[in-house]
Design a protein around this motif. Sequence first.
Motif, PDB file in Angstrom:
ATOM      1  N   MET A 187       0.813  -1.210   0.000  1.00 33.16           N
ATOM      2  CA  MET A 187       0.000   0.000   0.000  1.00 33.16           C
ATOM      3  C   MET A 187       0.849   1.264   0.000  1.00 33.16           C
ATOM      4  O   MET A 187       0.552   2.229  -0.721  1.00 33.16           O
ATOM      5  N   ALA A 188       1.912   1.287   0.802  1.00 30.41           N
ATOM      6  CA  ALA A 188       2.744   2.484   0.857  1.00 30.41           C
ATOM      7  C   ALA A 188       3.382   2.775  -0.496  1.00 30.41           C
ATOM      8  O   ALA A 188       3.397   3.927  -0.957  1.00 30.41           O
ATOM      9  N   LEU A 240       0.632   3.971  -2.984  1.00 29.37           N
ATOM     10  CA  LEU A 240       0.221   5.357  -2.758  1.00 29.37           C
ATOM     11  C   LEU A 240       1.293   6.335  -3.223  1.00 29.37           C
ATOM     12  O   LEU A 240       0.984   7.462  -3.617  1.00 29.37           O
ATOM     13  N   ARG A 282      -9.475   6.919   0.627  1.00 33.21           N
ATOM     14  CA  ARG A 282      -8.504   6.660   1.687  1.00 33.21           C
ATOM     15  C   ARG A 282      -8.141   5.166   1.690  1.00 33.21           C
ATOM     16  O   ARG A 282      -8.451   4.436   2.630  1.00 33.21           O
ATOM     17  N   GLU A 297      -5.467   3.731   2.267  1.00 35.22           N
ATOM     18  CA  GLU A 297      -4.514   3.342   3.295  1.00 35.22           C
ATOM     19  C   GLU A 297      -5.175   2.696   4.496  1.00 35.22           C
ATOM     20  O   GLU A 297      -4.525   1.939   5.236  1.00 35.22           O
ATOM     21  N   ASP A 322      -2.235  -3.483   3.588  1.00 35.33           N
ATOM     22  CA  ASP A 322      -1.750  -4.220   2.409  1.00 35.33           C
ATOM     23  C   ASP A 322      -2.780  -5.283   2.020  1.00 35.33           C
ATOM     24  O   ASP A 322      -2.684  -6.454   2.399  1.00 35.33           O
TER      25      ASP A 322
END
Length: 290
Positions: A157-158, A161, A186, A188, A192
């Motif tokens: 995810m990081a 993004l 959103r 986040e 994951d």
Amino acid sequence: MTPPVFRFAPSPNGHLHLGHAYSALLNFQRAQASGGRLLLRIEDIDPTRCRPEFEQAIYEDLGWLGIAWEQPVRRQSEHIADYLAALARLQDMGLVYPSFESRAEIARLVALREAEGAWPRDPDGAPLYPGTAKTLSAARRAELMAGGLPYALRLDMAAALGRVGVLAWDEHGTGPSGEAGPVTARPEVWGDVILARKETPTSYHLAVVIDDALQGVTEVVRGQDLFHATSVHRLLQALLGLPAPAYRHHRLIRDATGHKLSKSNQATGLRALRAEGVSSAEIRHRIGML
């Protein structure tokens, strides 16, 4: 002007209930009112739960409700190559990694994290992935996969993004808190998320965005329970360069206790209601569509 394209996409893992009837009828009515098209998609990617008799029941129940849809029907199990191709693109971007913990191991890790303080949970209430598989070397990952160990393929995810800017979608219905208009995504909050498993080549999140894009869906009308999932879908659309449809999340049909209807609740099943002699007009009355 191109007519809008709607879709109703049930899973054949049980009989349709009153909530499905509401969503299907809402899609059908909006397609008719706008001069648009209604597609039917069978989301049967889970071979352990999806059964042919439930799929046949879907066709019969929708027909009984007076709903018509275009042919052919898209069955996800017949389009696995589409999902694998999308997954491969995300892997080539370095955005996918395998995790090897069992559900029991993940539960143990969550308990350890929670013993140290609060551990975040996703909008559905499930704890975010607590493992460290993302730190494994490529060689170690390959070794574990070659050894036949079960695994889940997760979106980093990081990193994902970091490839996109601020994401949003046009909400034409209402979210859980009454949201309407532009909604900031959103993703986040999901951590994951899983995109596939060793035994299942795609997840709901990945398959739904690929299907909507390939089918040219322009209007997604679905229940409020999927409102927050739209954040993940917007992220995947942005990463894969797919168009974003307009979203309309509708109210949920609930039982007498206020809980969302379930396929396990036979009292709300359309098949059971039909067997009791309930008419399709009465179904519309019960769900507030008359």
